[in-house]
Design a protein around this motif. Structure first.
Motif, PDB file in Angstrom:
ATOM      1  N   ALA A 121      -9.410 -17.295   8.093  1.00  0.00           N
ATOM      2  CA  ALA A 121     -10.154 -17.191   8.320  1.00  0.00           C
ATOM      3  C   ALA A 121     -11.196 -16.802   7.361  1.00  0.00           C
ATOM      4  O   ALA A 121     -12.287 -18.587   7.412  1.00  0.00           O
ATOM      5  CB  ALA A 121     -10.730 -17.226   9.966  1.00  0.00           C
ATOM      6  N   TYR A 122     -10.987 -16.907   6.528  1.00  0.00           N
ATOM      7  CA  TYR A 122     -11.789 -16.555   5.547  1.00  0.00           C
ATOM      8  C   TYR A 122     -11.831 -17.388   4.104  1.00  0.00           C
ATOM      9  O   TYR A 122     -10.631 -16.883   3.717  1.00  0.00           O
ATOM     10  CB  TYR A 122     -12.104 -15.630   4.443  1.00  0.00           C
TER      11      TYR A 122
ATOM     12  N   ARG B 196     -12.217 -27.921   7.458  1.00  0.00           N
ATOM     13  CA  ARG B 196     -12.834 -27.456   6.385  1.00  0.00           C
ATOM     14  C   ARG B 196     -13.629 -26.223   7.257  1.00  0.00           C
ATOM     15  O   ARG B 196     -14.745 -26.978   7.618  1.00  0.00           O
ATOM     16  CB  ARG B 196     -13.071 -28.515   5.793  1.00  0.00           C
ATOM     17  N   VAL B 197     -13.456 -24.979   6.703  1.00  0.00           N
ATOM     18  CA  VAL B 197     -14.436 -23.825   7.713  1.00  0.00           C
ATOM     19  C   VAL B 197     -15.367 -24.032   7.024  1.00  0.00           C
ATOM     20  O   VAL B 197     -15.847 -24.317   5.528  1.00  0.00           O
ATOM     21  CB  VAL B 197     -13.823 -22.524   7.434  1.00  0.00           C
ATOM     22  N   ARG B 198     -16.418 -23.795   7.582  1.00  0.00           N
ATOM     23  CA  ARG B 198     -17.859 -23.299   6.637  1.00  0.00           C
ATOM     24  C   ARG B 198     -18.349 -22.336   7.125  1.00  0.00           C
ATOM     25  O   ARG B 198     -19.339 -22.045   6.664  1.00  0.00           O
ATOM     26  CB  ARG B 198     -18.673 -24.622   8.200  1.00  0.00           C
ATOM     27  N   ALA B 199     -18.283 -21.500   8.236  1.00  0.00           N
ATOM     28  CA  ALA B 199     -18.253 -20.369   8.899  1.00  0.00           C
ATOM     29  C   ALA B 199     -17.254 -19.791   9.246  1.00  0.00           C
ATOM     30  O   ALA B 199     -16.765 -20.338   9.912  1.00  0.00           O
ATOM     31  CB  ALA B 199     -19.242 -20.067   9.218  1.00  0.00           C
ATOM     32  N   ALA B 200     -17.116 -18.295   8.935  1.00  0.00           N
ATOM     33  CA  ALA B 200     -15.988 -17.624   9.129  1.00  0.00           C
ATOM     34  C   ALA B 200     -16.697 -15.869   9.461  1.00  0.00           C
ATOM     35  O   ALA B 200     -17.190 -15.212   9.066  1.00  0.00           O
ATOM     36  CB  ALA B 200     -14.872 -17.225   7.965  1.00  0.00           C
ATOM     37  N   GLY B 201     -16.294 -15.570  10.760  1.00  0.00           N
ATOM     38  CA  GLY B 201     -17.442 -14.591  11.437  1.00  0.00           C
ATOM     39  C   GLY B 201     -16.377 -12.668  10.740  1.00  0.00           C
ATOM     40  O   GLY B 201     -15.047 -13.329  10.511  1.00  0.00           O
ATOM     41  N   VAL B 202     -17.037 -11.986  10.900  1.00  0.00           N
ATOM     42  CA  VAL B 202     -16.385 -11.207  10.194  1.00  0.00           C
ATOM     43  C   VAL B 202     -16.481  -9.923  10.852  1.00  0.00           C
ATOM     44  O   VAL B 202     -17.390  -9.828  11.812  1.00  0.00           O
ATOM     45  CB  VAL B 202     -16.932 -10.035   9.105  1.00  0.00           C
ATOM     46  N   GLN B 203     -15.491  -9.230  11.411  1.00  0.00           N
ATOM     47  CA  GLN B 203     -15.124  -8.176  13.201  1.00  0.00           C
ATOM     48  C   GLN B 203     -14.230  -7.031  12.935  1.00  0.00           C
ATOM     49  O   GLN B 203     -13.545  -6.717  12.095  1.00  0.00           O
ATOM     50  CB  GLN B 203     -14.407  -9.066  13.781  1.00  0.00           C
ATOM     51  N   PRO B 204     -14.508  -6.391  13.380  1.00  0.00           N
ATOM     52  CA  PRO B 204     -14.280  -4.511  12.903  1.00  0.00           C
ATOM     53  C   PRO B 204     -12.816  -4.827  13.761  1.00  0.00           C
ATOM     54  O   PRO B 204     -12.180  -4.121  12.201  1.00  0.00           O
ATOM     55  CB  PRO B 204     -14.405  -3.852  14.460  1.00  0.00           C
TER      56      PRO B 204
END
Length: 303
Positions: free
Chosen positions: A96-97, A33-41
């Motif tokens: 992941a989002y 259960r995702v709490r945070a997802a990184g955003v990358q290039p």
């Protein structure tokens, strides 16, 4: 579950939040259960259609790095000692989002209690990329490392890891980020046409360079006299080929990730987080696409 999808290639506005079926973990998988997802290039490139090797099927989910809590175990996954309720982080591929993600249990890294979920997600890709690049470039005690785009997520981690190896770091960034680089232990210089002279003005002679910026960074590193086999890029394969330097992409490694996460839990590695709610994914992508700012953009999902 809610997840970000896109139905065509294009600008950040093609991204939208949709309702999808909850995924179920297969054998050897766990559901997070995702709490945070990184955003990358890389995500920006996928959204633009600039990653032809990435398998995209519209409507396509997106995202490579997460932190969250285990909420279901697939067959055999419990043999690793991981349990429902454990806080974890790790890498995934194009999904992941989302409020839930299923991943192979062997790729999961436990999250230390002292590290919050947004910071954990922010460190996933940058930790693996930076640590792998420093290993490939053999950065060690006595080196003078030139980091191009040192205020970004990879540059932030690379600078700190290099300092922990007793290397001296010169970091390129806009003047607005020079105080930040000093806090990380780097000697800041402004990027641009005057970079070579600015580096020489420091009185230091770089022995190794890591390019996370692209553009003229590799040519400038070579002009400074750094041996081509110690000039590495994570972003500019074409310039590397033209200058006879290296592309340094060591790939994913839960073991290397766990090592950096342990350092972060002790406060030896830090990462500024620029947080956006999942519903502001368009703004988050625009921020990454601008190539300005420091640290990492992270999407926050409420528990």
């Amino acid at each position: 579950m809610r997840a970000v999808v896109f139905d065509r290639y294009g600008p950040p506005e093609v991204l939208r939040v949709a309702e999808l079926s909850d995924p179920e973990p297969g054998p050897g998988q766990v559901r997070i259960r995702v709490r945070a997802a990184g955003v990358q290039p890389f995500d920006v490139g996928v959204r633009r259609g600039e990653m032809p090797w990435a398998e995209v099927r519209f409507p396509q989910t997106i995202g490579q790095e997460y932190s969250g809590v285990v909420d279901r175990l697939g067959e055999g996954a419990g043999e690793t000692g991981l349990r429902v309720g454990d806080a974890v982080l790790g890498s995934t591929m194009l999904n992941a989002y989302a409020e839930m993600v299923c991943v192979p249990v062997q790729n999961v890294v436990r999250k230390p209690d002292r590290l919050d979920f947004p910071t954990a997600a922010a460190l996933v890709a940058a930790s693996q990329t930076a640590s792998g690049a420093l290993n490939e470039l053999r950065v060690a005690d006595g080196d003078v490392l030139l980091v191009h785009a040192a205020a970004g997520s990879v540059g932030t981690v690379a600078t700190q890891l290099a300092r922990l190896r007793n290397a001296t770091v010169i970091g390129t960034a806009s003047p607005a980020n020079h105080a930040y680089l000093r806090q990380l232990g780097a000697i800041p210089v402004a990027y641009g046409e005057g970079l070579v002279e600015a580096v020489r003005t420091t009185g230091l002679t770089p022995t190794v360079a890591l390019d996370a910026a692209g553009g003229e960074a590799i040519a400038q590193s070579v002009a400074l006299g750094i041996a081509p086999d110690r000039v590495g890029t994570i972003v500019d394969d074409k310039a590397a080929a033209e200058n006879g330097t290296r592309v340094v992409r060591a790939g994913r490694s839960p073991e290397r990730l766990a090592e950096v996460i342990a350092l972060a839990a002790r406060g030896a590695v830090t990462m500024p987080v620029r947080a956006y709610p999942l519903t502001d994914v368009v703004a988050a992508h625009a921020a990454v696409e601008s190539r300005h700012g420091r640290g990492k953009v992270v999407l926050i999902l409420e528990p």
